[in-house]
Design a protein around this motif. Sequence first.
Motif, PDB file in Angstrom:
ATOM      1  N   GLU A   1     -13.345  -0.890 -16.456  1.00  0.00           N
ATOM      2  CA  GLU A   1     -14.795  -0.998 -16.645  1.00  0.00           C
ATOM      3  C   GLU A   1     -15.501  -0.579 -15.363  1.00  0.00           C
ATOM      4  OE1 GLU A   1     -16.228  -4.600 -18.408  1.00  0.00           O
ATOM      5  OE2 GLU A   1     -14.398  -4.848 -19.572  1.00  0.00           O
ATOM      6  N   PRO A   2     -15.765   0.744 -15.208  1.00  0.00           N
ATOM      7  CA  PRO A   2     -16.467   1.217 -14.018  1.00  0.00           C
ATOM      8  C   PRO A   2     -17.839   0.557 -13.941  1.00  0.00           C
ATOM      9  CG  PRO A   2     -15.654   3.052 -15.351  1.00  0.00           C
ATOM     10  CD  PRO A   2     -15.434   1.800 -16.137  1.00  0.00           C
ATOM     11  N   PRO A   3     -18.493   0.517 -12.786  1.00  0.00           N
ATOM     12  CA  PRO A   3     -18.194   1.332 -11.606  1.00  0.00           C
ATOM     13  C   PRO A   3     -17.200   0.702 -10.626  1.00  0.00           C
ATOM     14  CG  PRO A   3     -20.250   0.192 -11.236  1.00  0.00           C
ATOM     15  CD  PRO A   3     -19.770  -0.207 -12.617  1.00  0.00           C
ATOM     16  N   SER A   4     -16.673  -0.509 -10.928  1.00  0.00           N
ATOM     17  CA  SER A   4     -15.743  -1.121  -9.984  1.00  0.00           C
ATOM     18  C   SER A   4     -14.425  -0.349  -9.959  1.00  0.00           C
ATOM     19  CB  SER A   4     -15.497  -2.592 -10.343  1.00  0.00           C
ATOM     20  OG  SER A   4     -14.899  -2.688 -11.618  1.00  0.00           O
ATOM     21  N   GLY A   5     -13.681  -0.550  -8.867  1.00  0.00           N
ATOM     22  CA  GLY A   5     -12.417   0.154  -8.740  1.00  0.00           C
ATOM     23  C   GLY A   5     -11.754  -0.174  -7.420  1.00  0.00           C
ATOM     24  N   THR A   6     -10.768   0.640  -7.064  1.00  0.00           N
ATOM     25  CA  THR A   6     -10.006   0.419  -5.840  1.00  0.00           C
ATOM     26  C   THR A   6      -9.962   1.694  -5.012  1.00  0.00           C
ATOM     27  OG1 THR A   6      -8.625  -1.221  -6.963  1.00  0.00           O
ATOM     28  CG2 THR A   6      -7.768  -0.298  -4.908  1.00  0.00           C
ATOM     29  N   VAL A   7     -10.335   1.561  -3.746  1.00  0.00           N
ATOM     30  CA  VAL A   7     -10.180   2.647  -2.783  1.00  0.00           C
ATOM     31  C   VAL A   7      -8.792   2.489  -2.182  1.00  0.00           C
ATOM     32  CG1 VAL A   7     -10.997   3.644  -0.619  1.00  0.00           C
ATOM     33  CG2 VAL A   7     -12.645   2.722  -2.271  1.00  0.00           C
ATOM     34  N   ARG A   8      -7.994   3.552  -2.211  1.00  0.00           N
ATOM     35  CA  ARG A   8      -6.658   3.510  -1.619  1.00  0.00           C
ATOM     36  C   ARG A   8      -6.627   4.388  -0.374  1.00  0.00           C
ATOM     37  NH1 ARG A   8      -3.670   0.465  -4.549  1.00  0.00           N
ATOM     38  NH2 ARG A   8      -4.043   0.292  -6.763  1.00  0.00           N
ATOM     39  N   ILE A   9      -6.318   3.761   0.755  1.00  0.00           N
ATOM     40  CA  ILE A   9      -6.171   4.480   2.023  1.00  0.00           C
ATOM     41  C   ILE A   9      -4.670   4.537   2.290  1.00  0.00           C
ATOM     42  CG2 ILE A   9      -6.727   4.517   4.483  1.00  0.00           C
ATOM     43  CD1 ILE A   9      -9.173   2.683   3.736  1.00  0.00           C
ATOM     44  N   VAL A  10      -4.089   5.730   2.158  1.00  0.00           N
ATOM     45  CA  VAL A  10      -2.650   5.899   2.335  1.00  0.00           C
ATOM     46  C   VAL A  10      -2.387   6.357   3.764  1.00  0.00           C
ATOM     47  CG1 VAL A  10      -0.588   7.125   1.539  1.00  0.00           C
ATOM     48  CG2 VAL A  10      -2.333   6.413  -0.113  1.00  0.00           C
ATOM     49  N   LEU A  11      -1.446   5.676   4.415  1.00  0.00           N
ATOM     50  CA  LEU A  11      -1.124   5.946   5.804  1.00  0.00           C
ATOM     51  C   LEU A  11       0.261   6.580   5.918  1.00  0.00           C
ATOM     52  CD1 LEU A  11      -2.287   2.473   7.169  1.00  0.00           C
ATOM     53  CD2 LEU A  11      -3.608   4.599   7.124  1.00  0.00           C
ATOM     54  N   ALA A  12       0.464   7.369   6.953  1.00  0.00           N
ATOM     55  CA  ALA A  12       1.783   7.950   7.202  1.00  0.00           C
ATOM     56  C   ALA A  12       2.777   6.812   7.375  1.00  0.00           C
ATOM     57  CB  ALA A  12       1.742   8.830   8.449  1.00  0.00           C
ATOM     58  N   GLY A  13       4.012   7.021   6.944  1.00  0.00           N
ATOM     59  CA  GLY A  13       5.030   5.994   7.075  1.00  0.00           C
ATOM     60  C   GLY A  13       5.061   5.029   5.914  1.00  0.00           C
ATOM     61  N   GLY A  14       4.265   5.281   4.882  1.00  0.00           N
ATOM     62  CA  GLY A  14       4.335   4.464   3.674  1.00  0.00           C
ATOM     63  C   GLY A  14       3.368   3.307   3.614  1.00  0.00           C
ATOM     64  N   GLY A  15       2.509   3.147   4.618  1.00  0.00           N
ATOM     65  CA  GLY A  15       1.536   2.068   4.580  1.00  0.00           C
ATOM     66  C   GLY A  15       0.380   2.394   3.648  1.00  0.00           C
ATOM     67  N   GLU A  16      -0.237   1.356   3.105  1.00  0.00           N
ATOM     68  CA  GLU A  16      -1.387   1.567   2.224  1.00  0.00           C
ATOM     69  C   GLU A  16      -2.322   0.374   2.325  1.00  0.00           C
ATOM     70  OE1 GLU A  16      -1.961   1.340  -2.461  1.00  0.00           O
ATOM     71  OE2 GLU A  16      -0.879   3.147  -1.856  1.00  0.00           O
ATOM     72  N   ILE A  17      -3.616   0.675   2.303  1.00  0.00           N
ATOM     73  CA  ILE A  17      -4.641  -0.360   2.259  1.00  0.00           C
ATOM     74  C   ILE A  17      -5.416  -0.139   0.966  1.00  0.00           C
ATOM     75  CG2 ILE A  17      -6.688  -1.326   3.377  1.00  0.00           C
ATOM     76  CD1 ILE A  17      -5.565  -0.068   6.019  1.00  0.00           C
ATOM     77  N   ALA A  18      -5.510  -1.198   0.152  1.00  0.00           N
ATOM     78  CA  ALA A  18      -6.241  -1.127  -1.113  1.00  0.00           C
ATOM     79  C   ALA A  18      -7.496  -1.985  -0.977  1.00  0.00           C
ATOM     80  CB  ALA A  18      -5.371  -1.621  -2.259  1.00  0.00           C
ATOM     81  N   VAL A  19      -8.653  -1.345  -1.147  1.00  0.00           N
ATOM     82  CA  VAL A  19      -9.941  -2.030  -0.999  1.00  0.00           C
ATOM     83  C   VAL A  19     -10.591  -2.104  -2.386  1.00  0.00           C
ATOM     84  CG1 VAL A  19     -12.167  -2.051   0.193  1.00  0.00           C
ATOM     85  CG2 VAL A  19     -10.156  -1.048   1.328  1.00  0.00           C
ATOM     86  N   ALA A  20     -10.665  -3.312  -2.953  1.00  0.00           N
ATOM     87  CA  ALA A  20     -11.303  -3.501  -4.266  1.00  0.00           C
ATOM     88  C   ALA A  20     -12.809  -3.566  -4.051  1.00  0.00           C
ATOM     89  CB  ALA A  20     -10.801  -4.775  -4.920  1.00  0.00           C
ATOM     90  N   VAL A  21     -13.546  -2.713  -4.784  1.00  0.00           N
ATOM     91  CA  VAL A  21     -14.999  -2.634  -4.611  1.00  0.00           C
ATOM     92  C   VAL A  21     -15.718  -2.777  -5.954  1.00  0.00           C
ATOM     93  CG1 VAL A  21     -14.909  -1.240  -2.498  1.00  0.00           C
ATOM     94  CG2 VAL A  21     -14.931  -0.091  -4.719  1.00  0.00           C
ATOM     95  N   GLU A  22     -16.962  -3.305  -5.889  1.00  0.00           N
ATOM     96  CA  GLU A  22     -17.800  -3.422  -7.087  1.00  0.00           C
ATOM     97  C   GLU A  22     -18.186  -2.047  -7.602  1.00  0.00           C
ATOM     98  OE1 GLU A  22     -20.184  -7.562  -6.320  1.00  0.00           O
ATOM     99  OE2 GLU A  22     -21.054  -5.712  -5.576  1.00  0.00           O
ATOM    100  N   CYS A  23     -18.447  -1.143  -6.655  1.00  0.00           N
ATOM    101  CA  CYS A  23     -18.755   0.240  -6.966  1.00  0.00           C
ATOM    102  C   CYS A  23     -18.455   1.031  -5.700  1.00  0.00           C
ATOM    103  CB  CYS A  23     -20.210   0.431  -7.402  1.00  0.00           C
ATOM    104  SG  CYS A  23     -21.399   0.029  -6.117  1.00  0.00           S
ATOM    105  N   LEU A  24     -18.321   2.337  -5.839  1.00  0.00           N
ATOM    106  CA  LEU A  24     -17.992   3.153  -4.681  1.00  0.00           C
ATOM    107  C   LEU A  24     -19.240   3.324  -3.817  1.00  0.00           C
ATOM    108  CD1 LEU A  24     -15.798   4.653  -3.253  1.00  0.00           C
ATOM    109  CD2 LEU A  24     -16.261   6.635  -4.660  1.00  0.00           C
ATOM    110  N   ASP A  25     -19.164   2.805  -2.597  1.00  0.00           N
ATOM    111  CA  ASP A  25     -20.282   2.876  -1.657  1.00  0.00           C
ATOM    112  C   ASP A  25     -19.667   3.033  -0.268  1.00  0.00           C
ATOM    113  OD1 ASP A  25     -22.596   2.688  -0.184  1.00  0.00           O
ATOM    114  OD2 ASP A  25     -23.123   0.664  -0.852  1.00  0.00           O
ATOM    115  N   ALA A  26     -19.414   4.296   0.112  1.00  0.00           N
ATOM    116  CA  ALA A  26     -18.701   4.585   1.352  1.00  0.00           C
ATOM    117  C   ALA A  26     -19.576   5.376   2.309  1.00  0.00           C
ATOM    118  CB  ALA A  26     -17.435   5.384   1.053  1.00  0.00           C
TER     119      ALA A  26
END
Length: 145
Positions: A100-125
Motif C-alpha cells: 500500500e504505497p506511498p510507504s516502503g523501504t529504502v535499501r542502502i547496499v554496502l560493499a561487503g554485503g552490508g545493508e541498511i533498510a530504512v522503512a519510510v511513510e513515503c519517499l522523502d530524500a
Amino acid sequence: MSGMLKLMAEDEADLDIIGAAVQDALVRVGEISVDRKARRFTAMLNRFRWESAGERGPYERVRAALSFDGVMGVKSKRVRQDIDDALASVLSVTFEADAEPPSGTVRIVLAGGGEIAVAVECLDAVLVDIGPVWPTPRRPDHERG
C-alpha cells in the motif's frame, strides 16, 4: 564551490538519480544517525563526484549529507555498529514500495554485503553537498566478473 549538488527525491526515478550520485560514497558507521523524534535518518558521506569525473580525472570527493524523512524504523545487517570508524562503500540506494504505497523501504547496499533498510511513510530524500571538495587519486573501479 561551484557544482555542489542538492537533490531531492519523492519517487523511485528521483531516487535513482540520488543513487547514482552516491555510488561509491564512503560512510563511517559513526556518521549514520537516526533521530527518532524528528523521524529522520541521516548519513554523512564522502561522495565521489561522478558528475565532474572524466575518464582520466582529476577526481574529487565532497562531503555530503543523505537524509530520509518520515522514518518508521531502521534495520541493518552485516554493519559493524560497534566500531564507529568502520568504513563502508555505498553500492546502491533503491526504494521498494509497500503493498500500500506511498510507504516502503529504502535499501542502502554496502560493499561487503552490508545493508541498511530504512522503512519510510513515503519517499522523502535529500542529498546535499556541504563541502569541502578535495582531490582523490583514483576513480572507483567497477570491474565485474
